[in-house]
Design an enzyme around this catalytic site. Structure first.
Site, PDB file in Angstrom:
ATOM      1  N   ASP A  96      33.446  43.645  51.399  1.00 36.41           N
ATOM      2  CA  ASP A  96      33.481  42.284  51.941  1.00 36.41           C
ATOM      3  C   ASP A  96      34.857  41.626  51.948  1.00 36.41           C
ATOM      4  O   ASP A  96      34.963  40.402  51.914  1.00 36.41           O
ATOM      5  CB  ASP A  96      32.517  41.417  51.117  1.00 36.41           C
ATOM      6  CG  ASP A  96      32.770  41.532  49.620  1.00 36.41           C
ATOM      7  OD1 ASP A  96      33.900  41.898  49.249  1.00 36.41           O
ATOM      8  OD2 ASP A  96      31.851  41.253  48.831  1.00 36.41           O
ATOM      9  N   GLU A 118      28.482  49.861  50.739  1.00 29.78           N
ATOM     10  CA  GLU A 118      28.111  48.682  49.935  1.00 29.78           C
ATOM     11  C   GLU A 118      27.584  47.585  50.872  1.00 29.78           C
ATOM     12  O   GLU A 118      27.998  46.427  50.837  1.00 29.78           O
ATOM     13  CB  GLU A 118      29.267  48.159  49.078  1.00 29.78           C
ATOM     14  CG  GLU A 118      28.805  47.268  47.935  1.00 29.78           C
ATOM     15  CD  GLU A 118      29.958  46.720  47.092  1.00 29.78           C
ATOM     16  OE1 GLU A 118      30.609  45.740  47.514  1.00 29.78           O
ATOM     17  OE2 GLU A 118      30.192  47.271  46.006  1.00 29.78           O
ATOM     18  N   GLU A 132      33.914  36.110  51.184  1.00 25.26           N
ATOM     19  CA  GLU A 132      33.295  37.440  51.198  1.00 25.26           C
ATOM     20  C   GLU A 132      31.879  37.458  51.766  1.00 25.26           C
ATOM     21  O   GLU A 132      31.466  38.435  52.400  1.00 25.26           O
ATOM     22  CB  GLU A 132      33.304  38.048  49.791  1.00 25.26           C
ATOM     23  CG  GLU A 132      34.678  38.457  49.276  1.00 25.26           C
ATOM     24  CD  GLU A 132      35.483  37.294  48.686  1.00 25.26           C
ATOM     25  OE1 GLU A 132      34.966  36.151  48.640  1.00 25.26           O
ATOM     26  OE2 GLU A 132      36.640  37.529  48.279  1.00 25.26           O
ATOM     27  N   HIS A 208      39.307  35.742  39.244  1.00 25.32           N
ATOM     28  CA  HIS A 208      40.298  35.697  40.322  1.00 25.32           C
ATOM     29  C   HIS A 208      39.734  35.164  41.631  1.00 25.32           C
ATOM     30  O   HIS A 208      40.480  34.961  42.589  1.00 25.32           O
ATOM     31  CB  HIS A 208      40.845  37.104  40.588  1.00 25.32           C
ATOM     32  CG  HIS A 208      39.839  38.007  41.251  1.00 25.32           C
ATOM     33  ND1 HIS A 208      38.858  38.661  40.548  1.00 25.32           N
ATOM     34  CD2 HIS A 208      39.643  38.336  42.553  1.00 25.32           C
ATOM     35  CE1 HIS A 208      38.109  39.361  41.382  1.00 25.32           C
ATOM     36  NE2 HIS A 208      38.553  39.182  42.614  1.00 25.32           N
ATOM     37  N   ARG A 210      38.379  33.337  44.951  1.00 21.59           N
ATOM     38  CA  ARG A 210      38.881  32.133  45.636  1.00 21.59           C
ATOM     39  C   ARG A 210      38.055  30.892  45.308  1.00 21.59           C
ATOM     40  O   ARG A 210      38.591  29.807  45.161  1.00 21.59           O
ATOM     41  CB  ARG A 210      38.893  32.358  47.155  1.00 21.59           C
ATOM     42  CG  ARG A 210      40.169  33.011  47.623  1.00 21.59           C
ATOM     43  CD  ARG A 210      40.153  33.174  49.131  1.00 21.59           C
ATOM     44  NE  ARG A 210      41.470  33.524  49.622  1.00 21.59           N
ATOM     45  CZ  ARG A 210      42.029  34.727  49.511  1.00 21.59           C
ATOM     46  NH1 ARG A 210      41.374  35.697  48.902  1.00 21.59           N
ATOM     47  NH2 ARG A 210      43.238  34.956  49.988  1.00 21.59           N
ATOM     48  N   HIS A 241      45.075  38.741  37.314  1.00 23.83           N
ATOM     49  CA  HIS A 241      45.316  39.044  38.732  1.00 23.83           C
ATOM     50  C   HIS A 241      46.654  38.420  39.148  1.00 23.83           C
ATOM     51  O   HIS A 241      46.947  37.279  38.773  1.00 23.83           O
ATOM     52  CB  HIS A 241      44.163  38.445  39.546  1.00 23.83           C
ATOM     53  CG  HIS A 241      44.113  38.878  40.979  1.00 23.83           C
ATOM     54  ND1 HIS A 241      45.063  38.512  41.907  1.00 23.83           N
ATOM     55  CD2 HIS A 241      43.218  39.635  41.653  1.00 23.83           C
ATOM     56  CE1 HIS A 241      44.758  39.034  43.086  1.00 23.83           C
ATOM     57  NE2 HIS A 241      43.636  39.726  42.962  1.00 23.83           N
TER      58      HIS A 241
HETATM   59  C1  UD1 Z   1      40.782  40.038  47.559  1.00 24.45           C
HETATM   60  C2  UD1 Z   1      39.373  39.987  48.135  1.00 24.45           C
HETATM   61  C3  UD1 Z   1      38.349  39.814  47.031  1.00 24.45           C
HETATM   62  C4  UD1 Z   1      38.527  40.826  45.944  1.00 24.45           C
HETATM   63  C5  UD1 Z   1      39.961  40.835  45.480  1.00 24.45           C
HETATM   64  C6  UD1 Z   1      40.127  41.947  44.498  1.00 24.45           C
HETATM   65  C7  UD1 Z   1      39.428  38.956  50.337  1.00 24.45           C
HETATM   66  C8  UD1 Z   1      39.102  37.768  51.130  1.00 24.45           C
HETATM   67  N1  UD1 Z   1      39.214  38.863  49.017  1.00 24.45           N
HETATM   68  O1  UD1 Z   1      41.051  38.771  46.990  1.00 24.45           O
HETATM   69  O2  UD1 Z   1      37.043  39.968  47.583  1.00 24.45           O
HETATM   70  O3  UD1 Z   1      37.699  40.470  44.880  1.00 24.45           O
HETATM   71  O4  UD1 Z   1      40.833  41.055  46.589  1.00 24.45           O
HETATM   72  O5  UD1 Z   1      41.228  41.751  43.695  1.00 24.45           O
HETATM   73  O6  UD1 Z   1      39.867  39.943  50.870  1.00 24.45           O
HETATM   74  N2  UD1 Z   1      48.861  40.263  44.961  1.00 24.45           N
HETATM   75  C9  UD1 Z   1      49.981  40.908  44.522  1.00 24.45           C
HETATM   76  N3  UD1 Z   1      49.927  42.257  44.330  1.00 24.45           N
HETATM   77  C10 UD1 Z   1      48.812  42.988  44.572  1.00 24.45           C
HETATM   78  C11 UD1 Z   1      47.662  42.308  45.019  1.00 24.45           C
HETATM   79  C12 UD1 Z   1      47.709  40.948  45.221  1.00 24.45           C
HETATM   80  O7  UD1 Z   1      51.006  40.301  44.302  1.00 24.45           O
HETATM   81  O8  UD1 Z   1      48.812  44.204  44.394  1.00 24.45           O
HETATM   82  C13 UD1 Z   1      48.922  38.792  45.172  1.00 24.45           C
HETATM   83  C14 UD1 Z   1      49.620  38.435  46.493  1.00 24.45           C
HETATM   84  O9  UD1 Z   1      50.358  37.281  46.298  1.00 24.45           O
HETATM   85  C15 UD1 Z   1      48.458  38.113  47.403  1.00 24.45           C
HETATM   86  C16 UD1 Z   1      47.493  37.463  46.412  1.00 24.45           C
HETATM   87  O10 UD1 Z   1      47.611  38.257  45.254  1.00 24.45           O
HETATM   88  O11 UD1 Z   1      48.853  37.270  48.441  1.00 24.45           O
HETATM   89  C17 UD1 Z   1      46.062  37.363  46.817  1.00 24.45           C
HETATM   90  O12 UD1 Z   1      45.625  38.580  47.385  1.00 24.45           O
HETATM   91  P1  UD1 Z   1      44.489  38.544  48.540  1.00 24.45           P
HETATM   92  O13 UD1 Z   1      44.259  39.935  48.981  1.00 24.45           O
HETATM   93  O14 UD1 Z   1      44.792  37.519  49.531  1.00 24.45           O
HETATM   94  O15 UD1 Z   1      43.202  37.986  47.795  1.00 24.45           O
HETATM   95  P2  UD1 Z   1      42.497  38.368  46.459  1.00 24.45           P
HETATM   96  O16 UD1 Z   1      42.292  37.091  45.720  1.00 24.45           O
HETATM   97  O17 UD1 Z   1      43.166  39.481  45.773  1.00 24.45           O
HETATM   98  N1  UDP Z   2      39.985  46.600  37.739  1.00 23.87           N
HETATM   99  C1  UDP Z   2      41.096  47.305  37.310  1.00 23.87           C
HETATM  100  N2  UDP Z   2      42.060  46.644  36.599  1.00 23.87           N
HETATM  101  C2  UDP Z   2      41.977  45.340  36.314  1.00 23.87           C
HETATM  102  C3  UDP Z   2      40.843  44.608  36.755  1.00 23.87           C
HETATM  103  C4  UDP Z   2      39.873  45.276  37.482  1.00 23.87           C
HETATM  104  O1  UDP Z   2      41.207  48.507  37.550  1.00 23.87           O
HETATM  105  O2  UDP Z   2      42.900  44.813  35.659  1.00 23.87           O
HETATM  106  C5  UDP Z   2      38.965  47.306  38.516  1.00 23.87           C
HETATM  107  C6  UDP Z   2      37.554  47.177  38.011  1.00 23.87           C
HETATM  108  O3  UDP Z   2      37.266  48.157  37.054  1.00 23.87           O
HETATM  109  C7  UDP Z   2      36.764  47.365  39.295  1.00 23.87           C
HETATM  110  C8  UDP Z   2      37.643  46.737  40.338  1.00 23.87           C
HETATM  111  O4  UDP Z   2      38.966  46.732  39.796  1.00 23.87           O
HETATM  112  O5  UDP Z   2      36.615  48.730  39.627  1.00 23.87           O
HETATM  113  C9  UDP Z   2      37.195  45.350  40.616  1.00 23.87           C
HETATM  114  O6  UDP Z   2      38.192  44.692  41.288  1.00 23.87           O
HETATM  115  P1  UDP Z   2      38.279  43.127  41.372  1.00 23.87           P
HETATM  116  O7  UDP Z   2      37.623  42.508  40.215  1.00 23.87           O
HETATM  117  O8  UDP Z   2      39.700  42.810  41.637  1.00 23.87           O
HETATM  118  O9  UDP Z   2      37.486  42.823  42.731  1.00 23.87           O
HETATM  119  P2  UDP Z   2      35.960  42.583  43.075  1.00 23.87           P
HETATM  120  O10 UDP Z   2      35.159  43.708  42.541  1.00 23.87           O
HETATM  121  O11 UDP Z   2      35.600  41.263  42.478  1.00 23.87           O
HETATM  122  O12 UDP Z   2      35.940  42.483  44.546  1.00 23.87           O
END
Ligand code: UD1
Ligand code: UDP
Length: 391
Positions: A96, A118, A132, A208, A210, A241
């Site tokens: 999602d 999923e 999502e 983490h 939104r 995060h």
């Molecule tokens: C996204 C997903 C969410 C998921 C999450 C997992 C959407 C809408 N949401 O949210 O469903 O739970 O990923 O973590 O797609 N960033 C870094 N390095 C990284 C990753 C992220 O710096 O490796 C920072 C960046 O500033 C980025 C911000 O995190 O802009 C947010 O990342 P984004 O993919 O927009 O949303 P998530 O909150 O991670």
């Molecule tokens: N995870 C990880 N390191 C972390 C936090 C989460 O490897 O520091 C793994 C966790 O075990 C799971 C996945 O990341 O497999 C979940 O990701 P996240 O919580 O970011 O996203 P969501 O599942 O909520 O979309």
């Protein structure tokens, strides 16, 4: 050969697609390709390294603090290019995220068959989780094949009039990915975790989402502060995060507090080994709601609703909301009521048995072989519907 293009971009998608990518690559009947949007960068790369996946295409779209529209448009444009170039028989998306949304639209615009892994998770609240819930509904209406992890997810799809023959109940690939990760005498790569006293009660915390940004995240952090001070035998570990909407708030409220350990995002091996040694998991994560029960660890869900009601029914999850008082109360109850904790720990994990990827492969084979037999487009043309007008 069925030409399959798997698409993912964030940490959780990568973790849950990794076992499937492996199964597809091992199948002599599948020509498997991978495109990553890199919606996440470091967190994605860590998963690719551990599971040994070398993507065929990397769109490298991440930049700090970009908004949803920017991620969607960059991913959509990039994925259109890759899909048009490869013209695969099947595009596979997961879950999602914005990458999922963009890839689903790109497959639909290109007239290419779409499989949703999923599939069928719903809260029926379009703002929780945001965005999502809408992303997965869009993936659902674009998809030709729906790989639902549970019967409850299947029921959601049937209620939306999805063809029952297009739904395969498979279990969740997160449980496939967990296989073999937890080891006795494991040495953490995150050094701070090697100094933890695991004879104390370890509470693993992540938040983490939104819909928790801002005030709810502050309240969750304040609840953690109170738990830390009222239960001195508890150690809270929070892999934070990197989002600019998360990390500064968490460090401001919980930084340098005794009994609270803020660490960088863990790689998946560290994460599972931490979870397996934890007394409780407190989280708004989707994946952790599935994985912690696999390790017999009760989960306090830091959200108003969950799309994983099977876990609540089975007794593995308790939904605590995202306010300071409700979170504190749910955690305090589990820290004081040992019978409740034992009951939740023993509840059976309803999310999978470790063979979801194999079932997805079987579903793909069944669909394509059956469809060819019915005189639908032949293997050479695949399922390309040729809807996009070029030039
Ligand atoms: C996204 C997903 C969410 C998921 C999450 C997992 C959407 C809408 N949401 O949210 O469903 O739970 O990923 O973590 O797609 N960033 C870094 N390095 C990284 C990753 C992220 O710096 O490796 C920072 C960046 O500033 C980025 C911000 O995190 O802009 C947010 O990342 P984004 O993919 O927009 O949303 P998530 O909150 O991670
Ligand atoms: N995870 C990880 N390191 C972390 C936090 C989460 O490897 O520091 C793994 C966790 O075990 C799971 C996945 O990341 O497999 C979940 O990701 P996240 O919580 O970011 O996203 P969501 O599942 O909520 O979309």
């Amino acid at each position: 050969m069925i030409r399959v293009l798997s698409v993912f971009g964030t940490r959780p998608e990568a973790i849950k697609m990794a076992p499937l990518v492996r199964v597809l690559a091992d199948s002599p009947l599948i020509d498997s390709k991978v495109v990553v949007t890199a919606q996440h960068r470091e967190m994605l790369d860590s998963v690719l390294t551990i599971f040994g996946i070398l993507p065929d295409f990397d769109l490298d779209i991440m930049s700090a603090g970009q908004d949803l529209a920017e991620i969607t448009t960059k991913a959509l444009n990039g994925l259109m290019g890759v899909i048009e170039r490869l013209r695969p028989d099947l595009v596979l998306v997961h879950g999602d995220t914005t990458t999922t949304l963009a890839a689903s639209l790109a497959a639909y615009y290109s007239g290419v068959c779409l499989g949703h892994v999923e599939a069928g998770l719903r809260t029926h609240d379009k703002y929780a989780p945001f965005p999502e819930e809408i992303n997965r509904r869009v993936a659902g209406v674009c998809a030709d094949l729906h790989f639902a992890p549970t019967e409850a997810a299947r029921a959601n799809l049937l209620a939306e009039n999805v063809d029952p023959k297009a739904i395969f109940v498979t279990g969740n690939t997160s449980i496939d990915a967990a296989a073999g990760l937890v080891r006795p005498n494991y040495k953490f790569k995150e050094q701070a975790l090697n100094s933890l006293d695991f004879s104390r009660r370890i509470l693993t915390l992540t938040a983490h989402r939104r819909e928790n940004h801002g005030q709810p995240l502050r309240e969750i952090c304040r609840a953690a502060l109170r738990i830390g001070s009222d239960f001195p035998d508890a150690e809270i570990v929070y892999p934070v995060h990197p989002s600019p909407a998360v990390s500064p708030t968490v460090h401001e409220i919980l930084g340098k507090k005794s009994g609270i350990h803020l660490v960088n995002p863990l790689d998946i091996e560290d994460m599972h080994n931490l979870m397996a040694r934890s007394h409780l998991v407190l989280t708004d994560s989707g994946g952790l709601q599935e994985e912690a029960p696999h390790h017999n660890v009760p989960v306090v869900v830091l959200r108003r609703v969950t799309e994983r009601p099977e876990g609540v029914e089975a007794g593995c999850l308790v939904v605590a909301g995202n306010g300071e008082q409700s979170v504190y109360k749910a955690v305090a109850e589990l820290l004081t009521d040992s019978e409740l904790h034992a009951r939740m720990s023993k509840a059976e994990n309803p999310f999978g048995d470790g063979f979801a990827s194999q079932r997805i492969l079987s579903g793909i084979m069944q669909y394509f072989v059956g469809a060819t037999a019915l005189g639908r487009p032949n293997k050479k043309e695949g399922f390309n519907r040729g809807l996009v007008q070029r030039g």
